[in-house]
Design an enzyme around this catalytic site. Structure first.
Site, PDB file in Angstrom:
ATOM      1  N   PHE A  76       0.841  -1.196   0.000  1.00 21.92           N
ATOM      2  CA  PHE A  76       0.000   0.000   0.000  1.00 21.92           C
ATOM      3  C   PHE A  76       0.874   1.244   0.000  1.00 21.92           C
ATOM      4  O   PHE A  76       1.749   1.395   0.861  1.00 21.92           O
ATOM      5  CB  PHE A  76      -0.900  -0.033   1.254  1.00 21.92           C
ATOM      6  CG  PHE A  76      -1.683   1.228   1.502  1.00 21.92           C
ATOM      7  CD1 PHE A  76      -2.427   1.836   0.490  1.00 21.92           C
ATOM      8  CD2 PHE A  76      -1.697   1.804   2.767  1.00 21.92           C
ATOM      9  CE1 PHE A  76      -3.149   3.001   0.737  1.00 21.92           C
ATOM     10  CE2 PHE A  76      -2.427   2.965   3.023  1.00 21.92           C
ATOM     11  CZ  PHE A  76      -3.153   3.564   2.001  1.00 21.92           C
ATOM     12  N   HIS A  85       1.866  25.775   4.123  1.00 16.38           N
ATOM     13  CA  HIS A  85       1.229  26.391   5.294  1.00 16.38           C
ATOM     14  C   HIS A  85      -0.215  25.903   5.392  1.00 16.38           C
ATOM     15  O   HIS A  85      -1.151  26.556   4.937  1.00 16.38           O
ATOM     16  CB  HIS A  85       1.294  27.928   5.199  1.00 16.38           C
ATOM     17  CG  HIS A  85       2.707  28.418   5.135  1.00 16.38           C
ATOM     18  ND1 HIS A  85       3.373  28.923   6.232  1.00 16.38           N
ATOM     19  CD2 HIS A  85       3.601  28.436   4.115  1.00 16.38           C
ATOM     20  CE1 HIS A  85       4.612  29.244   5.883  1.00 16.38           C
ATOM     21  NE2 HIS A  85       4.776  28.956   4.606  1.00 16.38           N
ATOM     22  N   ASP A  91       6.287  28.160  10.237  1.00 14.58           N
ATOM     23  CA  ASP A  91       6.754  29.223   9.333  1.00 14.58           C
ATOM     24  C   ASP A  91       8.257  29.331   9.537  1.00 14.58           C
ATOM     25  O   ASP A  91       8.710  29.627  10.655  1.00 14.58           O
ATOM     26  CB  ASP A  91       6.192  30.596   9.732  1.00 14.58           C
ATOM     27  CG  ASP A  91       4.698  30.752   9.513  1.00 14.58           C
ATOM     28  OD1 ASP A  91       4.052  29.832   8.995  1.00 14.58           O
ATOM     29  OD2 ASP A  91       4.199  31.839   9.866  1.00 14.58           O
ATOM     30  N   HIS A  95       9.898  32.822   5.382  1.00 15.90           N
ATOM     31  CA  HIS A  95       8.502  33.022   4.969  1.00 15.90           C
ATOM     32  C   HIS A  95       8.215  34.490   4.652  1.00 15.90           C
ATOM     33  O   HIS A  95       7.412  34.804   3.788  1.00 15.90           O
ATOM     34  CB  HIS A  95       7.596  32.517   6.101  1.00 15.90           C
ATOM     35  CG  HIS A  95       6.131  32.568   5.829  1.00 15.90           C
ATOM     36  ND1 HIS A  95       5.574  32.354   4.591  1.00 15.90           N
ATOM     37  CD2 HIS A  95       5.075  32.790   6.668  1.00 15.90           C
ATOM     38  CE1 HIS A  95       4.256  32.439   4.677  1.00 15.90           C
ATOM     39  NE2 HIS A  95       3.925  32.724   5.918  1.00 15.90           N
ATOM     40  N   HIS A 217       4.972  38.858  12.108  1.00 15.02           N
ATOM     41  CA  HIS A 217       5.673  37.961  11.182  1.00 15.02           C
ATOM     42  C   HIS A 217       6.991  38.604  10.719  1.00 15.02           C
ATOM     43  O   HIS A 217       8.044  37.969  10.771  1.00 15.02           O
ATOM     44  CB  HIS A 217       4.810  37.663   9.943  1.00 15.02           C
ATOM     45  CG  HIS A 217       3.881  36.496  10.119  1.00 15.02           C
ATOM     46  ND1 HIS A 217       2.752  36.554  10.883  1.00 15.02           N
ATOM     47  CD2 HIS A 217       3.928  35.236   9.617  1.00 15.02           C
ATOM     48  CE1 HIS A 217       2.138  35.375  10.833  1.00 15.02           C
ATOM     49  NE2 HIS A 217       2.831  34.563  10.076  1.00 15.02           N
TER      50      HIS A 217
END
Ligand SMILES: [Zn+2]
Length: 266
Positions: A76, A85, A91, A95, A217
């Site tokens: 299998f 993401h 991240d 990024h 970020h």
């Protein structure tokens, strides 16, 4: 006399050793307790399938195809395709800011660290746009001591209880703007000063849902931290005392990718 002095010195040294390295010794005990079940391990990761909550606008996010079956082929296998993401993911610094580390380049030692849990469930319940202020980090330190270098700081908003209900988890208004809590820029600055390794949350993003500029970020990834997003239910984690093992996919050149996150409970 000499014997007593030496014995006394040895005893003092032993006490000094354990008071200087209490964490080192307890973390060793924690690791050894995993196979026997003495140490509880929480898996803070959602299983990956095609029914998770994608970022708005991502039309295709996951696909798995069966390539071989036991009945036909004797074994299998599947192949799969997914966004970097999607679901519980990391991240990498690359990024946002150009020229920073991709997911395969994050130094290994940054992927292990004490968990600092900042509980903002009450505030998040009242205000979906809540930004955790720096004072909450200072409050944590008043209770538990200075945040250690290399810590991984998790924002516990309670949003995991909405997972995987796309509507409630994204919490978009009529204009499409999302509403969920996040880290404030001031809190992120303080945590960068503390030299933490990463930030994590139980929502879609480290910046709150209404953020337009992804300021945290830019700031945190720019400082070489990584982010853990869509972490599973954090409710069993103590505010201090757990230890995290962060295992992202080692995808060469990746902006991030699926991550398995384990918490060793104290
Ligand atoms: Zn992110």
């Amino acid at each position: 006399m000499d014997v007593y002095v030496r014995a006394g010195f040895a005893a003092v040294s032993l006490v000094a050793l354990f008071s200087f390295f209490p964490d080192a010794s307890s973390n060793r005990v924690k690791l050894e307790g995993i196979p026997t079940g003495k140490t509880r391990v929480l898996d803070l990761t959602y299983a990956i399938n095609d029914k998770l909550v994608p970022w708005p606008g991502d039309a295709k996010f996951f696909e798995a195809k069966v390539n071989a079956t036991v009945e036909k082929d004797g074994y299998f296998t599947r192949s799969f395709w997914m966004l970097e993401h999607y679901g519980t993911h990391l991240d990498a610094p690359a990024h946002f800011p150009p020229g920073k580390e991709t997911v395969d380049q994050i130094p290994v030692k940054q992927l292990f660290g004490p968990a600092v849990v900042l509980d903002v469930r009450t505030e998040s319940g009242k205000d979906a746009d809540f930004l955790m202020p720096a004072v909450r980090v200072e409050d944590w330190e008043k209770q538990h001591g200075r945040i250690p270098e290399g810590a991984i700081v998790l924002l516990r908003t309670g949003w995991a209880s909405r997972w995987p209900d796309v509507k409630r988890y994204r919490n978009q208004d009529a204009a499409g703007m999302m509403h969920f809590p996040g880290f404030s820029v001031e809190a992120a600055k303080l945590l960068i000063e503390r030299k933490v390794s990463g930030l994590g949350c139980d929502t879609l993003s480290i910046d709150n849902g209404a953020s337009k500029d992804f300021a945290v970020h830019h700031l945190a990834l720019g400082a070489g931290l990584y982010h853990l997003e869509n972490l599973a239910d954090l409710s069993e984690l103590p505010e201090a005392g757990a230890f995290l093992i962060v295992a992202p996919i080692k995808l060469e050149g990746g902006s991030g990718g699926p991550v398995r996150v384990f918490a060793l409970l104290p």
